[in-house]
Design a protein around this motif. Structure first.
Motif, PDB file in Angstrom:
ATOM      1  N   GLU A  16       1.570  -8.551  -2.114  1.00  0.00           N
ATOM      2  CA  GLU A  16       1.593  -8.072  -3.496  1.00  0.00           C
ATOM      3  C   GLU A  16       0.393  -7.166  -3.736  1.00  0.00           C
ATOM      4  O   GLU A  16      -0.750  -7.536  -3.439  1.00  0.00           O
ATOM      5  CB  GLU A  16       1.541  -9.244  -4.471  1.00  0.00           C
ATOM      6  N   GLY A  19       1.431  -3.567  -8.315  1.00  0.00           N
ATOM      7  CA  GLY A  19       2.721  -3.758  -8.966  1.00  0.00           C
ATOM      8  C   GLY A  19       3.897  -3.876  -8.019  1.00  0.00           C
ATOM      9  O   GLY A  19       5.045  -3.920  -8.473  1.00  0.00           O
ATOM     10  N   CYS A  20       3.648  -3.934  -6.714  1.00  0.00           N
ATOM     11  CA  CYS A  20       4.730  -4.042  -5.715  1.00  0.00           C
ATOM     12  C   CYS A  20       4.695  -5.398  -5.036  1.00  0.00           C
ATOM     13  O   CYS A  20       3.629  -6.015  -4.884  1.00  0.00           O
ATOM     14  CB  CYS A  20       4.598  -2.940  -4.662  1.00  0.00           C
TER      15      CYS A  20
END
Length: 241
Positions: A16, A19-20
């Motif tokens: 992570e 934001g991914c």
């Protein structure tokens, strides 16, 4: 490499950042599993966060997936210093000790993990894109296998002489290195040890319930305190040990 405590886990990894969230394939009921995957996360700089979160999970069919381990990496650190392939050893707590730890009242300070839970071989880097390279979305792609860090055979020797300040009737000391472990014999407190040459003493039957035992010491002799040599294959790189 993962332990086989309550049946082999079904491991997978998630990464992570920015934001991914990217996920690897799942290894079905595997004590050992080779991913050979590269988790790619696109980042446009400047970026205002720095922590990359890597999590190791075990997939479950009829219950929530179990979080087995979690690690943090610094994006800015990886930009300056790529991480070469190395082993990360995973430690936790023995299930049979958790209830006792809760009863003892640990306070706000969490005890140090003391049980080997497996290890994970991985590397990480930040790769700047050339002007003509395409900007891809976050994804997992196959990658070439990496060589394991060099190993060497070592022998671990340990002799225990005394344990002091522990409360209880009997004491045993365990030494572990990764999945290998060895232990002394059980000994009673020095106040009750009748024959030091035996190395192990039975509980006394005349103990009065409620008697204040205080903090005691436990003496070991050359027989009870000797831990047999453990022969292990250890990475030569101290960071992987």
């Amino acid at each position: 490499d993962l332990p086989d405590e309550n049946g082999a886990p079904s491991p997978y990894l998630t990464a992570e950042f920015a934001g991914c969230l990217v996920k690897t394939a799942i290894g079905k009921n595997a004590k050992q599993f080779t991913f050979n995957e590269c988790l790619q996360i696109p980042v446009v700089t400047p970026v205002y966060e720095d922590t990359i979160i890597l999590k190791l999970w075990s997939s479950n069919w009829f219950s929530p997936d179990e979080l087995m381990a979690q690690g943090l990496f610094s994006f800015s650190e990886l930009r300056s210093h790529p991480l070469p392939p190395r082993w990360f050893n995973l430690y936790g707590w023995a299930a049979e000790e958790l209830a006792e730890m809760e009863r003892s009242g640990m306070g706000e300070k969490e005890p140090e993990a003391n049980v080997f839970k497996g290890r994970l071989l991985l590397s990480a880097l930040v790769h700047p894109l050339e002007n003509d390279e395409e900007f891809h979305p976050a994804k997992s792609v196959p990658t070439r296998p990496e060589m394991e860090p060099s190993l060497s055979q070592i022998g671990i020797l340990a002799d225990v002489y005394m344990v002091s300040g522990a409360d209880g009737r009997q004491c045993q000391v365990e030494v572990s290195f990764g999945p290998k472990s060895g232990s002394t014999k059980w000994v009673s407190s020095s106040e009750r040890l009748q024959d030091p040459s035996e190395g192990q003493d039975e509980f006394e039957d005349d103990h009065v319930e409620g008697e204040d035992e205080g903090l005691q010491s436990f003496g070991f002799n050359e027989k009870s305190g000797r831990i047999e040599m453990m022969v292990v294959m250890a990475p030569e790189d101290p960071n992987s040990q």
